[in-house]
Design an enzyme around this catalytic site. Structure first.
Site, PDB file in Angstrom:
ATOM      1  N   SER A 188       0.683  -1.071  -0.176  1.00  0.00           N
ATOM      2  CA  SER A 188       0.077  -0.034  -0.077  1.00  0.00           C
ATOM      3  C   SER A 188       0.654   1.238  -0.137  1.00  0.00           C
ATOM      4  CB  SER A 188      -0.905   0.039   1.130  1.00  0.00           C
ATOM      5  OG  SER A 188      -0.176   0.383   2.435  1.00  0.00           O
ATOM      6  N   LYS A 189       0.128   2.479  -0.046  1.00  0.00           N
ATOM      7  CA  LYS A 189       0.831   3.760  -0.361  1.00  0.00           C
ATOM      8  C   LYS A 189       2.076   3.909   0.823  1.00  0.00           C
ATOM      9  CE  LYS A 189       1.565   7.066  -2.571  1.00  0.00           C
ATOM     10  NZ  LYS A 189       2.178   6.961  -3.617  1.00  0.00           N
ATOM     11  N   ARG A 190       1.756   3.448   2.155  1.00  0.00           N
ATOM     12  CA  ARG A 190       2.559   3.633   3.146  1.00  0.00           C
ATOM     13  C   ARG A 190       3.906   2.872   2.998  1.00  0.00           C
ATOM     14  NH1 ARG A 190       2.032  -0.644   6.939  1.00  0.00           N
ATOM     15  NH2 ARG A 190       0.210  -1.802   5.862  1.00  0.00           N
TER      16      ARG A 190
END
Ligand code: GLU
Length: 466
Positions: A241-243
């Site tokens: 994911s983006k993180r």
């Protein structure tokens, strides 16, 4: 002779090319290209509200960057709607599908009653076996007649045999009441009509496969070979994911990773060939097979990506590398190189491409050939030019004026000079880097001197010694 291989990549154009999508595309591309087959591209744009032309353009750009060329025209799934409806109607005619007149309220009531009785809430339409003579003049959907008993077995090249009880499958809708085909039907019809022999896609589609299988069976079509690949996870083992960092394939272009390194890394993300980590496209095409795809999710590892990218930069052709770097600068919204800089970069490439993991790293080393006089120096370089060093450089100048401009001679001249000064060449290197590049991290002093030539080298010396 066995049937020629046809694979496809079928992205939904709702955003950029996700790194997971890029890997799916790569696997399909490798599988087809390694077998003299075809790799097709279908844009699954049936969801009109979420599909945008910008997303399609971004997907095409991402694939172009990764060098994943497809055969034939790009297929728009939406444009095939009439053909999808035709198949639904054929199944209707053949009695393998039926018109269902149940309203939303009736379906909700069915579910509530089933729930209250502790039964399966899968909708069972009362219209499944109703003769046409008893049909009302009312809106209807077309539903497939799903098998009511037995099992559906998905033969998956990655997951093995996956068995689904047919009691878990409902009579799914094929055509909505407005006549529009559902996505699940469109995928099957398109894969069949496009002659797709192998479907390699994320395992988030494994459940769809059981429902898609019903359509293949009802139509009497050959089921393609399926390979559902585990999704990519982040270094912590959670879904990427983006993180975890960048998710768009093209963000990696803008960060300065070479496409060949990215291909190599993405191929290794979930697939292996013995212990091989670094390989060329030719090797990947030869080696790639479905048996080498792992069952558990691969973890994204930036260090490994960088190490492979470094190795690909090191073996790349100088002119091709220069072109790719220029494309990177454009992708990263950085100023383009002038003709002089571009020529200088290519000429110096042999001494820049070793040990650069990314293009920004390579360009940092290339600073000496991209910058022009008078050079600006960074703080470290400035520090290297203390009065003692400046004195030594002044004394060195006539030795260089007289040296013939070959690597061996320059090395001999500098070593001789260092010995005469009762010092080591290493002591001269720092100030010379500062003079020639204005930086502390540079290629070797000799490489820089050869690339710059005698006149430019002496002029840069003179700029600091006066
Ligand atoms: N359009 C689907 C997606 O983007 C892929 C469908 C398929 O490969 O069958 O996830």
């Amino acid at each position: 002779m066995s049937q020629p291989v046809v694979t496809r990549f079928a992205p939904s154009p709702t955003g950029f090319l996700h790194i997971g999508g890029a890997r799916t595309a790569l696997f399909n591309w490798l599988y087809a290209r390694g077998r003299g087959g075809k790799f097709l591209l279908r844009i699954e744009d049936t969801d009109r509200a979420r599909s945008t032309p910008e997303a399609t353009a971004a997907i095409l750009q991402g694939m172009a960057w990764l060098g994943l060329d497809h055969d034939g025209e790009v297929v728009s799934q939406f444009e095939g709607a009439a053909r999808h409806a035709e198949v639904a109607n054929q199944l209707l005619t053949e009695g393998k599908a039926y018109k269902c007149f149940s309203t939303q309220e009736e379906i909700a009531a069915f579910r509530d009653a089933a729930k209250a009785e502790g039964k399966s809430t899968l909708f069972q339409s009362p219209w499944r076996d109703t003769p046409a003579s008893e049909h009302p003049d009312a809106p209807y959907v077309i539903r497939i007649k799903a098998p009511r008993d037995g099992d559906t077995v998905i033969r998956d090249e990655v997951q093995g045999d996956v068995t689904i009880k047919n009691t878990q499958l409902d009579d799914m809708i094929l055509l909505r009441s407005d006549g529009s085909p559902v996505y699940m039907l469109a995928v099957v019809v398109d894969d069949h009509d496009m002659g797709v022999t192998h479907v390699i896609r994320g395992d988030d589609h494994l459940n769809n496969a059981a429902r898609q299988m019903m359509i293949y069976q009802a139509m009497g079509w050959d089921v393609p070979v399926w390979a559902h690949i585990p999704l990519i996870h982040g270094p912590d083992g959670k879904k990427l994911s983006k993180r975890h960092g960048a998710l768009g394939a093209q963000e990696y272009q803008a960060m300065g990773y070479p496409a060949a390194g990215m291909r190599n890394y993405l191929a290794r993300l979930g697939w292996s060939h013995g212990d091989d980590e670094f390989f060329t496209d030719a090797q990947a095409k030869e080696w790639f097979d479905l048996g080498g795809i792992g069952k558990s999710p691969a973890r994204f590892d930036t260090k490994k990506l960088e190490s492979l990218c470094g190795q690909h930069i090191a073996i790349a052709d100088d002119a091709a590398l220069r072109q790719e770097i220029e494309a990177y600068l454009a992708a990263a919204d950085q100023p383009a190189l002038s003709d002089v800089q571009s020529r200088g970069l290519e000429a110096a490439m042999h001494c820049l491409k070793d040990r650069a993991k990314t293009f920004p790293e390579l360009l940092e080393k290339a600073h000496f050939v991209l910058a022009s006089r008078p050079l600006e120096r960074d703080a470290k370089a400035e520090k290297a030019l203390d009065p003692v060093s400046l004195g030594i450089l002044t004394e060195l100048t006539p030795h260089l004026q007289n040296a013939s401009w070959s690597r061996d001679e320059l090395e001999a001249a500098l070593n001789e000079f260092a010995a005469a000064k009762d010092t080591k060449f290493g002591k001269l290197a720092g100030p010379l880097r500062a003079v020639l590049a204005g930086r502390a991290v540079t290629p070797s002093v000799f490489d820089m001197m050869i690339c710059l030539g005698r006149d430019e080298t002496l002029a840069r010396l003179k700029d600091v010694t006066g």
